[in-house]
Design a protein around this motif. Structure first.
Motif, PDB file in Angstrom:
ATOM      1  N   ASP A  73       0.819  -1.216   0.000  1.00 58.26           N
ATOM      2  CA  ASP A  73       0.000   0.000   0.000  1.00 58.26           C
ATOM      3  C   ASP A  73       0.849   1.262   0.000  1.00 58.26           C
ATOM      4  N   GLU A  74       2.177   1.085   0.115  1.00 56.96           N
ATOM      5  CA  GLU A  74       3.125   2.198   0.169  1.00 56.96           C
ATOM      6  C   GLU A  74       2.772   3.171   1.290  1.00 56.96           C
ATOM      7  N   ASP A  75       2.354   2.589   2.426  1.00 55.16           N
ATOM      8  CA  ASP A  75       1.955   3.382   3.585  1.00 55.16           C
ATOM      9  C   ASP A  75       2.947   3.112   4.716  1.00 55.16           C
ATOM     10  N   ILE A  76       3.918   4.001   4.873  1.00 58.50           N
ATOM     11  CA  ILE A  76       4.971   3.807   5.868  1.00 58.50           C
ATOM     12  C   ILE A  76       4.400   3.837   7.283  1.00 58.50           C
ATOM     13  N   GLU A  77       3.430   4.699   7.521  1.00 61.70           N
ATOM     14  CA  GLU A  77       2.836   4.751   8.865  1.00 61.70           C
ATOM     15  C   GLU A  77       2.119   3.435   9.183  1.00 61.70           C
ATOM     16  N   ALA A  78       1.414   2.882   8.206  1.00 57.99           N
ATOM     17  CA  ALA A  78       0.754   1.593   8.413  1.00 57.99           C
ATOM     18  C   ALA A  78       1.783   0.498   8.645  1.00 57.99           C
ATOM     19  N   PHE A  79       2.896   0.569   7.936  1.00 59.80           N
ATOM     20  CA  PHE A  79       3.962  -0.411   8.123  1.00 59.80           C
ATOM     21  C   PHE A  79       4.517  -0.326   9.539  1.00 59.80           C
ATOM     22  N   LYS A  80       4.777   0.897  10.023  1.00 52.14           N
ATOM     23  CA  LYS A  80       5.293   1.067  11.381  1.00 52.14           C
ATOM     24  C   LYS A  80       4.294   0.559  12.416  1.00 52.14           C
ATOM     25  N   LEU A  81       3.011   0.834  12.209  1.00 47.36           N
ATOM     26  CA  LEU A  81       1.988   0.337  13.134  1.00 47.36           C
ATOM     27  C   LEU A  81       1.901  -1.188  13.089  1.00 47.36           C
ATOM     28  N   SER A  82       2.012  -1.757  11.895  1.00 49.84           N
ATOM     29  CA  SER A  82       1.983  -3.212  11.749  1.00 49.84           C
ATOM     30  C   SER A  82       3.161  -3.851  12.466  1.00 49.84           C
ATOM     31  N   LEU A  83       4.331  -3.274  12.287  1.00 51.58           N
ATOM     32  CA  LEU A  83       5.530  -3.772  12.953  1.00 51.58           C
ATOM     33  C   LEU A  83       5.375  -3.664  14.464  1.00 51.58           C
ATOM     34  N   LYS A  84       4.829  -2.563  14.924  1.00 49.84           N
ATOM     35  CA  LYS A  84       4.587  -2.364  16.358  1.00 49.84           C
ATOM     36  C   LYS A  84       3.636  -3.426  16.896  1.00 49.84           C
ATOM     37  N   ASP A  85       2.563  -3.723  16.171  1.00 56.66           N
ATOM     38  CA  ASP A  85       1.611  -4.751  16.603  1.00 56.66           C
ATOM     39  C   ASP A  85       2.274  -6.120  16.676  1.00 56.66           C
ATOM     40  N   ILE A  86       3.100  -6.426  15.707  1.00 57.04           N
ATOM     41  CA  ILE A  86       3.778  -7.727  15.685  1.00 57.04           C
ATOM     42  C   ILE A  86       4.760  -7.821  16.847  1.00 57.04           C
ATOM     43  N   ILE A  87       5.487  -6.753  17.115  1.00 51.65           N
ATOM     44  CA  ILE A  87       6.415  -6.747  18.252  1.00 51.65           C
ATOM     45  C   ILE A  87       5.651  -6.974  19.550  1.00 51.65           C
ATOM     46  N   ARG A  88       4.514  -6.305  19.700  1.00 48.69           N
ATOM     47  CA  ARG A  88       3.706  -6.428  20.915  1.00 48.69           C
ATOM     48  C   ARG A  88       3.250  -7.871  21.141  1.00 48.69           C
ATOM     49  N   VAL A  89       2.899  -8.544  20.070  1.00 49.72           N
ATOM     50  CA  VAL A  89       2.380  -9.907  20.166  1.00 49.72           C
ATOM     51  C   VAL A  89       3.495 -10.935  20.371  1.00 49.72           C
ATOM     52  N   HIS A  90       4.667 -10.676  19.793  1.00 49.68           N
ATOM     53  CA  HIS A  90       5.712 -11.695  19.759  1.00 49.68           C
ATOM     54  C   HIS A  90       6.786 -11.554  20.825  1.00 49.68           C
ATOM     55  N   GLY A  91       6.391 -11.240  22.013  1.00 50.29           N
ATOM     56  CA  GLY A  91       7.361 -11.341  23.089  1.00 50.29           C
ATOM     57  C   GLY A  91       7.733 -10.057  23.771  1.00 50.29           C
ATOM     58  N   LYS A  92       8.687 -10.211  24.631  1.00 50.10           N
ATOM     59  CA  LYS A  92       9.140  -9.107  25.461  1.00 50.10           C
ATOM     60  C   LYS A  92      10.057  -8.188  24.672  1.00 50.10           C
ATOM     61  N   VAL A  93       9.901  -6.904  24.933  1.00 50.27           N
ATOM     62  CA  VAL A  93      10.713  -5.899  24.252  1.00 50.27           C
ATOM     63  C   VAL A  93      12.187  -6.107  24.561  1.00 50.27           C
ATOM     64  N   SER A  94      12.506  -6.420  25.809  1.00 48.05           N
ATOM     65  CA  SER A  94      13.918  -6.581  26.175  1.00 48.05           C
ATOM     66  C   SER A  94      14.567  -7.741  25.419  1.00 48.05           C
ATOM     67  N   HIS A  95      13.833  -8.843  25.246  1.00 50.42           N
ATOM     68  CA  HIS A  95      14.367  -9.983  24.504  1.00 50.42           C
ATOM     69  C   HIS A  95      14.555  -9.627  23.032  1.00 50.42           C
ATOM     70  N   LEU A  96      13.560  -8.982  22.451  1.00 43.26           N
ATOM     71  CA  LEU A  96      13.654  -8.595  21.039  1.00 43.26           C
ATOM     72  C   LEU A  96      14.780  -7.593  20.821  1.00 43.26           C
ATOM     73  N   ALA A  97      14.924  -6.642  21.736  1.00 42.59           N
ATOM     74  CA  ALA A  97      15.999  -5.654  21.621  1.00 42.59           C
ATOM     75  C   ALA A  97      17.352  -6.349  21.605  1.00 42.59           C
ATOM     76  N   LYS A  98      17.512  -7.337  22.472  1.00 40.65           N
ATOM     77  CA  LYS A  98      18.774  -8.079  22.521  1.00 40.65           C
ATOM     78  C   LYS A  98      19.004  -8.830  21.213  1.00 40.65           C
ATOM     79  N   GLU A  99      17.978  -9.493  20.710  1.00 39.52           N
ATOM     80  CA  GLU A  99      18.084 -10.245  19.453  1.00 39.52           C
ATOM     81  C   GLU A  99      18.421  -9.324  18.277  1.00 39.52           C
TER      82      GLU A  99
END
Length: 101
Positions: free
Chosen positions: A32-58
């Motif tokens: 859709d060439e929507d960067i804001e939607a992409f950032k929101l989608s990425l944020k939703d996936i991060i929220r669902v897939h674990g702890k921020v501290s673990h993901l930050a380390k990875e």
């Protein structure tokens, strides 16, 4: 007997637990060439897939960087996006568009 309805957020979280759906979710925002939607989608996936501290380390990022992303503060750089996508188990690729005549 009352029927319990789930919120949109609950349904989205359930769907995003599926890696194939999460990948399609990100790809649709890119298509859709929507960067804001992409950032929101990425944020939703991060929220669902674990702890921020673990993901930050990875992803070799600071927790502060991820928290800023989660709060929608500041600009996200392409290098950060790539690190996050890789840490989540995905790749970002470029393909050539089909020529229309």
């Amino acid at each position: 007997m009352s029927t319990k309805f789930r919120s949109f957020e609950e349904l989205l979280e359930e769907y995003l637990e599926n890696p194939e759906f999460a990948m399609s979710f990100l790809n649709q925002a890119l298509a859709d060439e929507d960067i804001e939607a992409f950032k929101l989608s990425l944020k939703d996936i991060i929220r669902v897939h674990g702890k921020v501290s673990h993901l930050a380390k990875e992803a070799h990022l600071s927790r502060g960087t991820l928290y800023k992303l989660m709060q929608g503060k500041g600009q996200i750089e392409i290098g950060t996006v790539l690190k996050l996508i890789h840490a989540l188990g995905y790749d970002l690729t470029v393909t050539r568009r089909a020529q229309t005549i």
